[in-house]
Design an enzyme around this catalytic site. Structure first.
Site, short mmCIF file in Angstrom:
data_model
loop_
_atom_site.label_atom_id
_atom_site.label_comp_id
_atom_site.label_asym_id
_atom_site.label_seq_id
_atom_site.Cartn_x
_atom_site.Cartn_y
_atom_site.Cartn_z
N CYS A 161 -1.00 41.96 34.36
CA CYS A 161 -1.78 43.20 34.47
C CYS A 161 -3.23 42.87 34.12
CB CYS A 161 -1.19 44.31 33.60
SG CYS A 161 -1.22 44.00 31.83
N ASN A 181 -3.07 42.65 29.50
CA ASN A 181 -1.87 42.03 28.88
C ASN A 181 -1.57 42.66 27.51
OD1 ASN A 181 -0.76 38.73 27.77
ND2 ASN A 181 0.42 40.27 28.84
N CYS A 233 -0.57 46.36 27.67
CA CYS A 233 0.24 47.55 27.95
C CYS A 233 1.35 47.24 28.96
CB CYS A 233 -0.62 48.70 28.48
SG CYS A 233 -1.91 49.25 27.32
N ARG A 234 0.99 47.11 30.24
CA ARG A 234 2.03 47.05 31.28
C ARG A 234 2.76 45.72 31.34
NH1 ARG A 234 -1.94 48.57 35.90
NH2 ARG A 234 -3.24 47.41 34.40
N SER A 235 2.01 44.59 31.42
CA SER A 235 2.72 43.31 31.62
C SER A 235 3.55 42.90 30.40
CB SER A 235 1.78 42.20 32.10
OG SER A 235 0.79 41.90 31.16
N ASP A 286 -2.13 52.12 35.33
CA ASP A 286 -2.72 51.71 34.06
C ASP A 286 -2.69 52.90 33.08
OD1 ASP A 286 -4.35 50.90 32.01
OD2 ASP A 286 -5.99 50.22 33.29
P1 4NP Z 1 -2.92 46.79 30.74
O1 4NP Z 1 -3.83 48.01 30.24
O2 4NP Z 1 -3.68 46.15 31.87
O3 4NP Z 1 -1.68 47.45 31.19
O4 4NP Z 1 -2.75 45.88 29.54
C1 4NP Z 1 -5.18 47.87 29.89
C2 4NP Z 1 -5.52 47.38 28.66
C3 4NP Z 1 -6.84 47.28 28.32
C4 4NP Z 1 -7.82 47.69 29.22
C5 4NP Z 1 -7.47 48.18 30.46
C6 4NP Z 1 -6.13 48.27 30.80
N1 4NP Z 1 -9.17 47.60 28.84
O5 4NP Z 1 -10.04 48.08 29.62
O6 4NP Z 1 -9.50 47.07 27.77
#
Ligand code: 4NP
Length: 160
Positions: free
Chosen positions: A11, A14, A16-18, A127
């Protein structure tokens, strides 16, 4: 014994989703007794959260369903990942585009959307970072469905 199949969940951050996909799929593999035949890891295309544990909201939502994410730490996708992994599964279309840009042409066939393995209309795991608690539940719903489909797919592949 043949070499294990290696799967990388990807993702943006790294956190939340992945990592959610990583822990859910690892549990599915353990339940199926396939943890030595299929290896799973996760990484982000971005570098903001390197070394951080998963987002507290992801950890809380996962814990409600019996998954323990406390030992995971974020890392960024590296050039060698395209060589080391057999499947790199993007959580959304932006992640897929970023991977396509980074991947050497001979490894591009390994890139897929994770949701391709869920028999649903959704193509992406949205996201949740700027979302609410229910968005983190939605991530788990989608990830659990895609993880089940991925397990079916790999079981079939391992039989062939
Ligand atoms: P992820 O979510 O891609 O599912 O881990 C996010 C985590 C952090 C950010 C964006 C999405 N960020 O902008 O910091």
């Amino acid at each position: 014994m043949t070499a294990p199949v290696r799967v990388l969940m990807v993702c943006l951050g790294n956190i939340c989703r992945s990592p959610t996909a990583h822990i859910v799929f690892a549990q599915r593999l353990a339940e199926a007794g396939l943890q030595a035949r299929v290896l799973v890891d996760s990484a982000g295309t971005g570098d903001w959260h390197i070394g951080h544990p998963p987002d507290a909201r992801s950890r809380a939502a996962a814990a409600q369903r019996g998954y323990d994410m406390t030992d995971l730490r974020a890392r960024q996708v590296q050039a060698r990942d395209f060589h080391d992994f057999d499947l790199l599964l993007a959580m959304d279309e932006n992640n897929l585009r970023d991977l396509q840009r980074l991947a050497p042409p001979e490894h591009r066939h390994k890139l897929r959307l994770f949701m391709d393995f869920a028999e649903l209309d959704e193509r992406s795991v949205p996201d949740p970072y700027y979302g609410e608690a229910e968005d983190f539940q939605r991530v788990l719903d989608l990830v659990e469905t895609a993880a089940d489909g991925l397990l079916r797919h790999l079981r079939q592949q391992l039989r062939e």
